[in-house]
Design a protein around this motif. Structure first.
Motif, mmCIF file in Angstrom:
data_model
loop_
_atom_site.group_PDB
_atom_site.id
_atom_site.type_symbol
_atom_site.label_atom_id
_atom_site.label_comp_id
_atom_site.label_asym_id
_atom_site.label_seq_id
_atom_site.Cartn_x
_atom_site.Cartn_y
_atom_site.Cartn_z
ATOM 1 N N UNK A 11 12.086 -10.218 -11.826
ATOM 2 C CA UNK A 11 13.505 -10.177 -11.630
ATOM 3 C C UNK A 11 14.235 -9.075 -12.045
ATOM 4 N N UNK A 12 13.828 -8.848 -13.617
ATOM 5 C CA UNK A 12 14.490 -7.895 -14.309
ATOM 6 C C UNK A 12 14.002 -6.549 -13.855
ATOM 7 N N UNK A 13 12.796 -6.222 -13.322
ATOM 8 C CA UNK A 13 12.534 -4.754 -12.658
ATOM 9 C C UNK A 13 13.249 -4.644 -11.452
ATOM 10 N N UNK A 14 13.676 -5.609 -10.650
ATOM 11 C CA UNK A 14 14.358 -5.359 -9.645
ATOM 12 C C UNK A 14 15.755 -4.855 -9.895
ATOM 13 N N UNK A 15 16.479 -5.584 -10.648
ATOM 14 C CA UNK A 15 17.573 -5.351 -11.143
ATOM 15 C C UNK A 15 17.507 -4.235 -11.837
ATOM 16 N N UNK A 16 16.777 -3.565 -12.707
ATOM 17 C CA UNK A 16 16.881 -2.632 -13.270
ATOM 18 C C UNK A 16 16.661 -1.261 -12.497
ATOM 19 N N UNK A 38 15.554 -2.778 -20.898
ATOM 20 C CA UNK A 38 15.916 -2.944 -22.332
ATOM 21 C C UNK A 38 17.223 -3.281 -22.376
ATOM 22 N N UNK A 39 18.251 -2.411 -21.932
ATOM 23 C CA UNK A 39 19.459 -2.753 -21.760
ATOM 24 C C UNK A 39 19.994 -4.080 -21.231
ATOM 25 N N UNK A 40 19.397 -4.262 -20.036
ATOM 26 C CA UNK A 40 19.401 -5.651 -19.341
ATOM 27 C C UNK A 40 19.228 -6.792 -20.424
ATOM 28 N N UNK A 41 18.081 -6.654 -21.084
ATOM 29 C CA UNK A 41 17.822 -7.732 -22.057
ATOM 30 C C UNK A 41 18.749 -7.967 -23.098
ATOM 31 N N UNK A 42 19.375 -6.876 -23.573
ATOM 32 C CA UNK A 42 20.352 -6.630 -24.718
ATOM 33 C C UNK A 42 21.396 -7.353 -24.166
ATOM 34 N N UNK A 43 22.152 -7.078 -23.083
ATOM 35 C CA UNK A 43 23.286 -7.682 -22.379
ATOM 36 C C UNK A 43 23.155 -8.846 -22.113
ATOM 37 N N UNK A 53 27.256 -2.764 -21.181
ATOM 38 C CA UNK A 53 26.312 -2.484 -22.235
ATOM 39 C C UNK A 53 25.552 -0.969 -22.160
ATOM 40 N N UNK A 54 25.352 -0.649 -21.140
ATOM 41 C CA UNK A 54 24.707 0.862 -20.955
ATOM 42 C C UNK A 54 25.598 1.870 -21.243
ATOM 43 N N UNK A 55 27.009 1.809 -20.800
ATOM 44 C CA UNK A 55 27.955 2.634 -21.130
ATOM 45 C C UNK A 55 28.390 2.492 -22.593
#
Length: 250
Positions: A11-16, A38-43, A53-55
């Motif tokens: 799921x994380x791969x698809x969203x990333x 990594x940014x998705x996990x931190x968020x 988070x990415x910005x």
């Protein structure tokens, strides 16, 4: 989403992949699937919006760091504390002029004070001497950012996940933004201190220095024998004839 669960990882791969294909994310995430993951996990860990988070996650000299305004927003919206406030002291321009952040913990109703950030600290740490330093053009804003960062690390380090702020990293290194959206550092500008002379140079400068000789039985410190005397005594010892008394050659 999770790194340690098969379905969560997929799921994380698809969203990333969707974020990596977008032009709205910063350059360091465009087409970079690992950075987006990594940014998705931190968020997810801090309960923040992935795009926000990415910005607000920058890379300075290979080290990731948050923008100070993002950390302030995270503290203000976490629900554990009141909104961050700032207290000032001294006269502008004086070495004791500075700022500290404070907030009230909602569970205990206790006021939590951060440490003072003053011009004396700024000058001692050399923050204002870096190339393009914002301390020269907007010092009050930098006082707020630094005071907020110190408060967050003291009372809510989990919200920052142990990362420094972008402003702190720029104050540590003479960093410039590169084409990828991150920051780069010219390492030659950091090598301002000449290395100390190696120990071998010191030994060559003192060729006749002798170590102390200690008698192992009495403990008395003996004077070392001069080098020329030792060199002369050695051949004499080798030329001394053997003791032939008592030998029968018949």
């Amino acid at each position: 989403m999770s790194f340690f669960d098969l379905q969560g990882f997929e799921l994380m791969q698809r969203i990333a992949k969707a974020f990596a294909s977008s032009d709205l994310v910063p350059k360091q995430y465009q087409g970079n699937l690992p950075n987006c993951m990594i940014a998705l996990d931190m968020a997810q860990r801090i309960g923040a919006n992935p795009l926000m988070t990415m910005q607000n996650l920058y890379v300075v000299h290979g080290t990731p760091g948050w923008s100070s305004k993002f950390l302030i927003a995270t503290v203000n919206t976490c629900g554990r504390y009141s909104t961050l406030r700032y207290e000032w002291k001294g006269k502008p321009g004086d070495k004791d002029y500075g700022c500290r952040a404070w907030a009230v913990e909602k569970e205990t109703n206790e006021r939590l004070d951060g440490i003072w950030v003053t011009w004396e600290m700024v000058n001692a740490e050399g923050w204002s001497t870096k190339n393009g330093s914002k301390w020269k053009t907007m010092p009050d804003q930098m006082f707020i950012y630094r005071a907020a960062a110190f408060w967050q690390r003291a009372y809510a380090p989990d919200l920052g996940m142990g990362l420094q702020t972008e402003e702190e990293l720029r104050d540590t290194f003479d960093a410039k933004r590169d084409g990828s959206g991150g920051y780069s550092v010219d390492l030659d500008t950091l090598r301002t201190v000449e290395p100390a002379a190696p120990q071998a140079d010191r030994q060559e400068a003192l060729p006749h220095e002798e170590a102390e000789v200690v008698d192992t039985i009495t403990g008395e410190i003996l004077q070392p024998e001069p080098e020329p005397a030792r060199q002369q005594a050695k051949p004499q010892a080798q030329q001394q004839p053997a003791n032939l008394d008592g030998l029968n050659f018949e």
